[in-house]
Enzyme design. Structure first.
Site, PDB file in Angstrom:
ATOM      1  N   HIS A  33     115.752  59.608  16.432  1.00 17.91           N
ATOM      2  CA  HIS A  33     117.012  58.917  16.779  1.00 17.91           C
ATOM      3  C   HIS A  33     117.476  59.293  18.187  1.00 17.91           C
ATOM      4  O   HIS A  33     118.656  59.235  18.500  1.00 17.91           O
ATOM      5  CB  HIS A  33     118.106  59.187  15.739  1.00 17.91           C
ATOM      6  N   ALA A 120     107.737  53.158   5.095  1.00 20.21           N
ATOM      7  CA  ALA A 120     107.427  54.576   4.899  1.00 20.21           C
ATOM      8  C   ALA A 120     107.692  55.401   6.152  1.00 20.21           C
ATOM      9  O   ALA A 120     107.316  56.561   6.231  1.00 20.21           O
ATOM     10  CB  ALA A 120     105.977  54.739   4.461  1.00 20.21           C
ATOM     11  N   SER A 124     105.333  50.141  10.305  1.00 25.01           N
ATOM     12  CA  SER A 124     104.508  48.972   9.979  1.00 25.01           C
ATOM     13  C   SER A 124     104.974  47.744  10.757  1.00 25.01           C
ATOM     14  O   SER A 124     104.152  46.940  11.201  1.00 25.01           O
ATOM     15  CB  SER A 124     104.560  48.700   8.477  1.00 25.01           C
ATOM     16  N   SER A 125     106.285  47.604  10.956  1.00 24.38           N
ATOM     17  CA  SER A 125     106.752  46.395  11.643  1.00 24.38           C
ATOM     18  C   SER A 125     106.390  46.432  13.125  1.00 24.38           C
ATOM     19  O   SER A 125     105.976  45.413  13.685  1.00 24.38           O
ATOM     20  CB  SER A 125     108.254  46.183  11.425  1.00 24.38           C
ATOM     21  N   ASP A 169     108.557  53.137  18.601  1.00 31.09           N
ATOM     22  CA  ASP A 169     107.495  52.683  17.699  1.00 31.09           C
ATOM     23  C   ASP A 169     106.537  51.711  18.380  1.00 31.09           C
ATOM     24  O   ASP A 169     105.312  51.841  18.289  1.00 31.09           O
ATOM     25  CB  ASP A 169     108.097  52.010  16.459  1.00 31.09           C
TER      26      ASP A 169
HETATM   27  C1  GLA Z   1     112.907  53.810  13.790  1.00 27.87           C
HETATM   28  C2  GLA Z   1     113.141  53.015  15.078  1.00 27.87           C
HETATM   29  C3  GLA Z   1     112.836  53.862  16.312  1.00 27.87           C
HETATM   30  C4  GLA Z   1     113.529  55.200  16.255  1.00 27.87           C
HETATM   31  C5  GLA Z   1     113.323  55.884  14.897  1.00 27.87           C
HETATM   32  C6  GLA Z   1     114.126  57.147  14.754  1.00 27.87           C
HETATM   33  O1  GLA Z   1     111.554  54.092  13.637  1.00 27.87           O
HETATM   34  O2  GLA Z   1     112.354  51.855  15.092  1.00 27.87           O
HETATM   35  O3  GLA Z   1     113.177  53.157  17.478  1.00 27.87           O
HETATM   36  O4  GLA Z   1     114.895  55.076  16.552  1.00 27.87           O
HETATM   37  O5  GLA Z   1     113.647  55.018  13.823  1.00 27.87           O
HETATM   38  O6  GLA Z   1     113.703  58.097  15.659  1.00 27.87           O
END
Ligand code: GLA
Length: 382
Positions: A33, A120, A124-125, A169
């Site tokens: 986060h 999980a 995945s997205s 991600d």
């Molecule tokens: C999800 C979001 C990321 C990040 C994480 C927490 O995976 O897609 O951008 O904020 O939560 O670190």
């Protein structure tokens, strides 16, 4: 993953074969986060991924088949053509975001499937967005850089799915490199590869099998808390645009002026950005016990301050502590999904067996176990 089923289905639905592409899910060692607050993250791409076969069809429509769901969708490429199924919105959104950047794609046929567990915390997205972003970029020769493809995926989440995620991600999925973590500065978007080979230790994920749906809104609420605190700090410190720009002293100045829940969440973020920096120093020294201790700190903060854990995740974290595991914490957005555990080789078997058995006894759920293997990001398959 064996792609034979994708190939067979593609042939069955559309006749001639197309090209195969893949893009992976991710782990994140520490720094949660922090991305949408302009802080640092330390992710790596993994050996679980999304796969698509794809071929232009000469029309202005997309025909897509989600093999794992056994569902199909057909949609046009104009803004008004947004499909109803959420999975199709990821593909549609990537096409739209490319068009908005002046590089429209044409109609295509596709079949996709994957082995990244859904909901999980393994992204995945993002893997799906990056898979289509990378594939369409190559097929139509659009000339986007990997990082731009990641930004296109992130914009897809914002504008077509409703999750106001950070860039971690999609970045990990697009830019991952075998054997390396990546230290990304989410404010400057500069990054470096960090070779990761913790001799004597293993990384293992334990999946609570409690699935999250970040589109549920709790994720976006965390982001809003951070933004409110930044707005208050900026009244006295206009240079502060993100929590990354703030320090504990600035935070204390607004204590009592912002909602206490927001305050505690912001405190977590400022601490977490520092924890990541401490962890990278420890990594350079090969001090994995220190890295592990920081991971426990992250879990504590995510659970008590940021409030994105759940009883199942807290229980698996406690199990790790009781077994003497070096580090353990909830990974990703939270609200379910996996813990990531840094375990000494000699403890691995006993820990996994104990945690899985106790978890089953307590919650009646079979936790899934994944050994972490760090792989390359988005690519074409032969
Ligand atoms: C999800 C979001 C990321 C990040 C994480 C927490 O995976 O897609 O951008 O904020 O939560 O670190």
């Amino acid at each position: 993953m064996d792609t034979t089923n994708i190939r067979n289905k593609f042939k069955e639905l559309y006749g001639a074969a197309g090209e195969l592409y893949t893009s992976p899910g991710r782990i994140n060692l520490i720094g949660e986060h922090t991305d949408y607050n302009g802080g640092f993250v330390l992710p790596g791409a993994i050996d679980k991924a999304m796969y698509c076969e794809i071929k232009p069809n000469g029309s202005d429509r997309v025909r897509a088949y989600a093999l794992d769901l056994g569902e199909s969708a057909e949609f046009g490429l104009e803004e008004a053509d947004k499909p109803t199924q959420q999975w199709a919105c990821y593909i549609f959104g990537v096409c739209r975001e490319m068009a908005k950047r002046g590089k429209p794609v044409k109609g295509f046929d596709t079949v996709f499937a994957g082995d990244v567990p859904l909901g999980a915390g393994m992204s995945s997205s993002a893997a799906l967005e990056s898979c289509f972003g990378y594939a369409l970029n190559e097929i139509y020769g659009l000339g986007f850089e990997r990082f731009e493809i990641a930004l296109i995926g992130q914009a897809t989440e914002h504008n077509y799915v409703g999750v106001m995620c950070g860039i971690m991600d999609q970045f990990a999925s697009c830019c991952g490199r075998e054997g390396n973590l990546m230290k990304l500065d989410c404010r400057s978007l500069e990054y470096e590869y960090v070779p990761f080979d913790p001799k004597g230790y293993r990384l293992v994920l334990l999946n609570t099998m409690v699935t999250h749906n970040l589109a549920g809104g709790e994720y976006n609420k965390r982001r809003q808390s951070c933004e409110r605190v930044v707005a208050e700090i900026a009244k006295n410190h206009p240079e502060v645009k993100l929590l990354r720009d703030a320090n504990m002293h600035m935070l204390e100045e607004v204590h009592g002026k912002v909602d206490e829940v927001d305050y505690v969440r912001a405190e977590f973020v400022v601490e977490e950005i520092q924890r990541l920096l401490d962890a990278t120093v420890a990594l350079e020294k090969g001090d994995y016990e220190k890295v592990g201790a920081l991971m426990y700190g992250t879990h504590e903060g995510l659970s008590k301050k940021y409030q994105v854990s759940c009883p199942e995740l807290d229980y698996l974290n406690e199990q790790a502590r009781e077994c003497g595991v070096s580090g353990s914490r909830v990974m990703g957005g939270g609200f379910g999904g996996c813990t990531i555990n840094l375990v000494k080789d000699g403890l691995y078997d006993a820990f996994v067996a104990t945690a899985v058995a106790n978890y089953k006894a307590k919650f009646g759920i079979d936790a899934k176990v994944y050994d972490v293997v760090i792989r390359d990001g988005a690519r074409k398959l032969n």
